[in-house]
Design a protein around this motif. Structure first.
Motif, PDB file in Angstrom:
ATOM      1  N   VAL A  89       0.856  -1.186   0.000  1.00  5.89           N
ATOM      2  CA  VAL A  89       0.000   0.000   0.000  1.00  5.89           C
ATOM      3  C   VAL A  89       0.892   1.236   0.000  1.00  5.89           C
ATOM      4  O   VAL A  89       2.008   1.209   0.525  1.00  5.89           O
ATOM      5  N   ILE A  90       0.402   2.286  -0.612  1.00  3.46           N
ATOM      6  CA  ILE A  90       1.005   3.609  -0.478  1.00  3.46           C
ATOM      7  C   ILE A  90       0.176   4.345   0.567  1.00  3.46           C
ATOM      8  O   ILE A  90      -1.043   4.469   0.429  1.00  3.46           O
ATOM      9  N   ILE A  91       0.833   4.806   1.622  1.00  8.49           N
ATOM     10  CA  ILE A  91       0.133   5.516   2.699  1.00  8.49           C
ATOM     11  C   ILE A  91       0.607   6.962   2.712  1.00  8.49           C
ATOM     12  O   ILE A  91       1.811   7.233   2.748  1.00  8.49           O
ATOM     13  N   LEU A  92      -0.343   7.884   2.673  1.00  4.63           N
ATOM     14  CA  LEU A  92      -0.043   9.315   2.662  1.00  4.63           C
ATOM     15  C   LEU A  92      -0.686   9.978   3.876  1.00  4.63           C
ATOM     16  O   LEU A  92      -1.849   9.706   4.197  1.00  4.63           O
ATOM     17  N   ALA A  93       0.062  10.835   4.544  1.00  6.47           N
ATOM     18  CA  ALA A  93      -0.442  11.514   5.736  1.00  6.47           C
ATOM     19  C   ALA A  93      -1.329  12.690   5.334  1.00  6.47           C
ATOM     20  O   ALA A  93      -0.889  13.585   4.609  1.00  6.47           O
ATOM     21  N   LEU A 125      -3.512   3.946  -0.884  1.00  9.29           N
ATOM     22  CA  LEU A 125      -3.563   3.585  -2.304  1.00  9.29           C
ATOM     23  C   LEU A 125      -2.972   2.185  -2.442  1.00  9.29           C
ATOM     24  O   LEU A 125      -1.922   1.902  -1.845  1.00  9.29           O
ATOM     25  N   THR A 126      -3.612   1.331  -3.198  1.00  8.58           N
ATOM     26  CA  THR A 126      -3.028   0.009  -3.417  1.00  8.58           C
ATOM     27  C   THR A 126      -3.462  -0.573  -4.759  1.00  8.58           C
ATOM     28  O   THR A 126      -4.622  -0.430  -5.155  1.00  8.58           O
ATOM     29  N   PRO A 127      -2.532  -1.236  -5.453  1.00 17.37           N
ATOM     30  CA  PRO A 127      -2.894  -1.955  -6.674  1.00 17.37           C
ATOM     31  C   PRO A 127      -3.275  -3.405  -6.368  1.00 17.37           C
ATOM     32  O   PRO A 127      -3.657  -4.149  -7.272  1.00 17.37           O
ATOM     33  N   SER A 128      -3.144  -3.789  -5.096  1.00 16.84           N
ATOM     34  CA  SER A 128      -3.309  -5.193  -4.697  1.00 16.84           C
ATOM     35  C   SER A 128      -4.755  -5.467  -4.298  1.00 16.84           C
ATOM     36  O   SER A 128      -5.160  -5.211  -3.159  1.00 16.84           O
ATOM     37  N   ILE A 129      -5.528  -5.983  -5.229  1.00 16.62           N
ATOM     38  CA  ILE A 129      -6.941  -6.278  -4.969  1.00 16.62           C
ATOM     39  C   ILE A 129      -7.084  -7.268  -3.823  1.00 16.62           C
ATOM     40  O   ILE A 129      -8.015  -7.181  -3.013  1.00 16.62           O
ATOM     41  N   ASN A 189     -11.093   7.358   1.992  1.00 16.19           N
ATOM     42  CA  ASN A 189      -9.634   7.502   1.978  1.00 16.19           C
ATOM     43  C   ASN A 189      -8.916   6.307   1.351  1.00 16.19           C
ATOM     44  O   ASN A 189      -7.697   6.218   1.407  1.00 16.19           O
ATOM     45  N   LEU A 190      -9.666   5.398   0.733  1.00 21.40           N
ATOM     46  CA  LEU A 190      -9.075   4.181   0.163  1.00 21.40           C
ATOM     47  C   LEU A 190      -9.234   4.185  -1.358  1.00 21.40           C
ATOM     48  O   LEU A 190     -10.350   4.298  -1.874  1.00 21.40           O
ATOM     49  N   PHE A 191      -8.111   4.058  -2.064  1.00 19.31           N
ATOM     50  CA  PHE A 191      -8.111   4.143  -3.525  1.00 19.31           C
ATOM     51  C   PHE A 191      -7.436   2.921  -4.140  1.00 19.31           C
ATOM     52  O   PHE A 191      -6.421   2.431  -3.630  1.00 19.31           O
ATOM     53  N   VAL A 192      -7.987   2.468  -5.246  1.00 17.92           N
ATOM     54  CA  VAL A 192      -7.315   1.458  -6.061  1.00 17.92           C
ATOM     55  C   VAL A 192      -6.288   2.183  -6.927  1.00 17.92           C
ATOM     56  O   VAL A 192      -6.612   3.165  -7.604  1.00 17.92           O
ATOM     57  N   GLU A 193      -5.046   1.709  -6.886  1.00 20.06           N
ATOM     58  CA  GLU A 193      -3.962   2.355  -7.634  1.00 20.06           C
ATOM     59  C   GLU A 193      -3.868   1.760  -9.041  1.00 20.06           C
ATOM     60  O   GLU A 193      -3.664   0.559  -9.214  1.00 20.06           O
ATOM     61  N   LEU A 194      -4.035   2.620 -10.032  1.00 15.87           N
ATOM     62  CA  LEU A 194      -3.833   2.249 -11.430  1.00 15.87           C
ATOM     63  C   LEU A 194      -2.448   2.738 -11.832  1.00 15.87           C
ATOM     64  O   LEU A 194      -2.118   3.907 -11.621  1.00 15.87           O
ATOM     65  N   ILE A 195      -1.643   1.865 -12.403  1.00 15.00           N
ATOM     66  CA  ILE A 195      -0.232   2.169 -12.619  1.00 15.00           C
ATOM     67  C   ILE A 195       0.031   2.507 -14.084  1.00 15.00           C
ATOM     68  O   ILE A 195      -0.310   1.734 -14.986  1.00 15.00           O
ATOM     69  N   ALA A 196       0.639   3.670 -14.304  1.00 18.37           N
ATOM     70  CA  ALA A 196       0.897   4.162 -15.661  1.00 18.37           C
ATOM     71  C   ALA A 196       2.094   3.436 -16.271  1.00 18.37           C
ATOM     72  O   ALA A 196       3.231   3.898 -16.209  1.00 18.37           O
ATOM     73  N   SER A 197       1.820   2.276 -16.849  1.00 20.91           N
ATOM     74  CA  SER A 197       2.860   1.480 -17.503  1.00 20.91           C
ATOM     75  C   SER A 197       2.202   0.525 -18.491  1.00 20.91           C
ATOM     76  O   SER A 197       1.136  -0.035 -18.215  1.00 20.91           O
ATOM     77  N   LYS A 198       2.848   0.330 -19.627  1.00 17.40           N
ATOM     78  CA  LYS A 198       2.294  -0.584 -20.635  1.00 17.40           C
ATOM     79  C   LYS A 198       2.180  -2.005 -20.094  1.00 17.40           C
ATOM     80  O   LYS A 198       1.224  -2.725 -20.392  1.00 17.40           O
ATOM     81  N   LYS A 199       3.160  -2.417 -19.291  1.00 16.12           N
ATOM     82  CA  LYS A 199       3.140  -3.772 -18.740  1.00 16.12           C
ATOM     83  C   LYS A 199       1.971  -3.994 -17.780  1.00 16.12           C
ATOM     84  O   LYS A 199       1.593  -5.134 -17.515  1.00 16.12           O
ATOM     85  N   GLU A 200       1.434  -2.898 -17.254  1.00 20.98           N
ATOM     86  CA  GLU A 200       0.353  -3.004 -16.269  1.00 20.98           C
ATOM     87  C   GLU A 200      -1.030  -2.869 -16.907  1.00 20.98           C
ATOM     88  O   GLU A 200      -2.033  -2.808 -16.190  1.00 20.98           O
ATOM     89  N   LYS A 201      -1.087  -2.818 -18.235  1.00 18.67           N
ATOM     90  CA  LYS A 201      -2.354  -2.542 -18.921  1.00 18.67           C
ATOM     91  C   LYS A 201      -3.438  -3.551 -18.542  1.00 18.67           C
ATOM     92  O   LYS A 201      -4.567  -3.190 -18.186  1.00 18.67           O
ATOM     93  N   ARG A 202      -3.100  -4.822 -18.597  1.00 23.43           N
ATOM     94  CA  ARG A 202      -4.086  -5.857 -18.281  1.00 23.43           C
ATOM     95  C   ARG A 202      -4.478  -5.804 -16.804  1.00 23.43           C
ATOM     96  O   ARG A 202      -5.664  -5.895 -16.457  1.00 23.43           O
ATOM     97  N   ASN A 203      -3.473  -5.652 -15.937  1.00 27.02           N
ATOM     98  CA  ASN A 203      -3.761  -5.559 -14.503  1.00 27.02           C
ATOM     99  C   ASN A 203      -4.627  -4.344 -14.189  1.00 27.02           C
ATOM    100  O   ASN A 203      -5.508  -4.398 -13.319  1.00 27.02           O
ATOM    101  N   ASN A 204      -4.369  -3.247 -14.899  1.00 31.12           N
ATOM    102  CA  ASN A 204      -5.158  -2.035 -14.667  1.00 31.12           C
ATOM    103  C   ASN A 204      -6.628  -2.245 -15.024  1.00 31.12           C
ATOM    104  O   ASN A 204      -7.523  -1.715 -14.359  1.00 31.12           O
ATOM    105  N   ARG A 205      -6.872  -3.002 -16.093  1.00 32.36           N
ATOM    106  CA  ARG A 205      -8.271  -3.302 -16.448  1.00 32.36           C
ATOM    107  C   ARG A 205      -8.961  -4.041 -15.306  1.00 32.36           C
ATOM    108  O   ARG A 205     -10.105  -3.734 -14.947  1.00 32.36           O
ATOM    109  N   ASN A 206      -8.265  -5.022 -14.743  1.00 32.06           N
ATOM    110  CA  ASN A 206      -8.839  -5.789 -13.630  1.00 32.06           C
ATOM    111  C   ASN A 206      -9.054  -4.904 -12.408  1.00 32.06           C
ATOM    112  O   ASN A 206     -10.074  -5.018 -11.717  1.00 32.06           O
TER     113      ASN A 206
END
Length: 533
Positions: free
Chosen positions: A75-79, A117-121, A132-149
């Protein structure tokens, strides 16, 4: 889009960007805000705050926390505020010190003072959506399929989402540097690294407008990064002192107790007390009181008194010897009036950094008095201060060469001619140092090795422990800083993540409890003499 997933070189042996260069790049892109989210750490936060504020960039304090069971889940945790900052310090401390730390259990808490923030479903699939809880979508071509999920999961389950550009290096050309650092960390060579060992090659500091354009069909993802940045507001009040409190008898004011004990000491130290001595003592006490240091003096006085009660030998040294108050309290043994020493060298209203007492103990007795400090002032309010071990020329050269597969014997042929100097000097050693005249790094792969080694000049390598620095805080120490084990967890030495300079910037007060072998020798000599009488 605001960068919310950012690693500096304080993600030890992984991130490749010094904090100052990170902020410079953000300023170049004219960003209004940026987060720093190093891996299970906030080592670089104070430096980040100072530089970002100076560049008129809003600093967002954060951290990447991974799951002990599966480091790919994080997770990414921001104060969001100061309470969130303290909570984050406690979370990092728990992650570092507790073997039973569970990221899933952590996320069951509301954590209202933090953004998550987390990309880990897998981590959030059993949770209810919250603001305060967000699904993290990652800006990368390799993450395209994971981002759809991830996006589909967020929409179907009512979670918010945000796009991030995870940053590990300034530009794509620094990927080799990242590989080299990773090989050093994993104690292997770069040819043996697997893809899962490394960050994505796209995890460089891209221009935010490019990412916004790439994600224009899902503009809410980048807008949410701006919303998060706007809501984060942490003010650590750098430079404002946070004094620990000395528990006085009958709860009399600390100023009063210090005044009384100082004048008692004045009578004890001088056969005839002059008006000059009284005037000087009153002046010092007035400055100490006005600057809020009375509790600090009393704590040092208490430590030295306890040492004397136990028959320990101590020596107070450094600029504290300029203080008549310190002399009267028997913290130092030098009469500043006799030697015409100026109190202002130790403490004055214009001084930007807090003074600190250096108290020497016998190497045989130091651990005993440190234990007393922890027990008297509370394990939850006391910690040893860390120091960061960084790469110098020889260590940088050796480690990079190992990462390229060279043996110790091959490396030593060169490293023995490398003097104790900054790693940035490596490409010019033969010009700068007579002992390095015979070194020739113009041929590959040595040219690349030296170039990479020079780039990691002063990069943090690991934490160690300050020779004697102890910090005592007004409330729980994890309200102010995160803690972790020093390099060897097996020794059980717990230190602050910030080093002494950051501790001072945070306004926390340190005392140097130092070990001096000569005091031990002196004690042994005196005992030997007594035994022969």
């Amino acid at each position: 889009m605001i960068p919310l997933h950012v690693h500096s070189n304080n993600t030890f042996l992984n991130g490749t960007i010094p904090v100052d260069k990170l902020v410079q790049k953000a300023a170049y892109y004219e960003l209004s805000a940026m987060a720093l989210t190093d891996y299970n750490s906030m080592h670089g936060v104070v430096q980040f705050l100072k530089i970002a504020i100076d560049k008129n960039i809003k600093p967002i304090i954060g951290c990447q926390i991974d799951s002990p069971e599966n480091s790919s889940q994080y997770v990414i945790i921001l104060a969001r505020n100061n309470k969130g900052y303290s909570e984050l310090c406690k979370i990092i401390t728990s992650r570092k010190l507790n073997d039973d730390f569970s990221l899933k259990n952590l996320l069951k808490k509301k954590l209202e003072n933090l953004f998550i923030l987390t990309p880990s479903i897998e981590l959030i699939k059993d949770l209810e959506p919250r603001d305060n809880l967000f699904v993290e979508l990652i800006a990368s071509k390799k993450e395209k399929r994971n981002n759809r999920n991830r996006y589909q999961f967020a929409i179907e389950n009512g979670f918010k989402f945000v796009v991030t550009n995870p940053i590990y290096f300034l530009d794509q050309n620094d990927f080799l540097l990242h590989k080299t650092l990773t090989a050093i960390r994993l104690k292997t060579n770069i040819d043996n690294l697997q893809s899962e060992d490394l960050a994505d090659e796209e995890f460089y500091f891209k221009e935010p407008s490019t990412i916004e354009n790439d994600w224009r069909n899902l503009s809410q993802a980048s807008k949410n990064s701006e919303m998060i940045a706007n809501e984060c507001d942490v003010d650590l009040k750098l430079g404002e002192y946070k004094f620990p409190v000395y528990s006085t008898p009958s709860n009399i004011p600390a100023d009063t107790l210090l005044w009384n004990e100082s004048f008692k000491g004045l009578e004890k130290r001088f056969n005839s007390v002059t008006d000059q001595a009284k005037k000087r003592l009153k002046m010092e006490l007035s400055v100490i009181s006005e600057m809020g240091f009375s509790n600090y003096f009393l704590i040092v006085w208490d430590i030295v008194n306890e040492a004397n009660r136990r028959g320990m030998m101590t020596i107070g040294r450094g600029s504290a010897a300029n203080s008549l108050v310190a002399f009267c309290l028997e913290l130092t043994q030098i009469d500043p009036l006799k030697h015409n020493l100026y109190f202002e060298r130790f403490l004055n209203k214009a001084r930007s950094s807090p003074p600190d007492f250096d108290i020497d103990f016998s190497w045989k007795e130091r651990d005993e008095i440190i234990k007393y400090i922890f027990e008297k002032y509370g394990y939850e309010r006391v910690a040893m201060i860390s120091t960061t071990v960084t790469f110098r020329a020889r260590s940088a050269f050796r480690e990079v060469a190992k990462a390229f597969g060279f043996t110790n014997e091959e490396i030593s042929k060169y490293s023995r001619k490398i003097p104790w100097t900054d790693a940035a000097n490596l490409p010019r050693l033969s010009e700068l140092f007579p002992e390095s005249k015979g070194l020739n790094f113009k041929q590959e792969p040595w040219k690349t090795i030296v170039n990479l080694a020079s780039q990691i000049a002063r990069f943090p390598r690991h934490l160690s422990i300050h020779p004697g620095g102890i910090v005592i805080t007004p409330t729980k120490i994890t309200d102010y800083v995160a803690l972790e084990y020093a390099k060897n967890k097996g020794l059980g030495l717990i230190v602050t993540q910030p080093d002494m300079y950051s501790i001072e910037d945070l306004g926390l007060i340190k005392i140097d409890i130092l070990s001096q072998r000569s005091l031990g020798v002196l004690r042994d000599t005196m005992e030997s003499i007594k035994s022969r009488k």
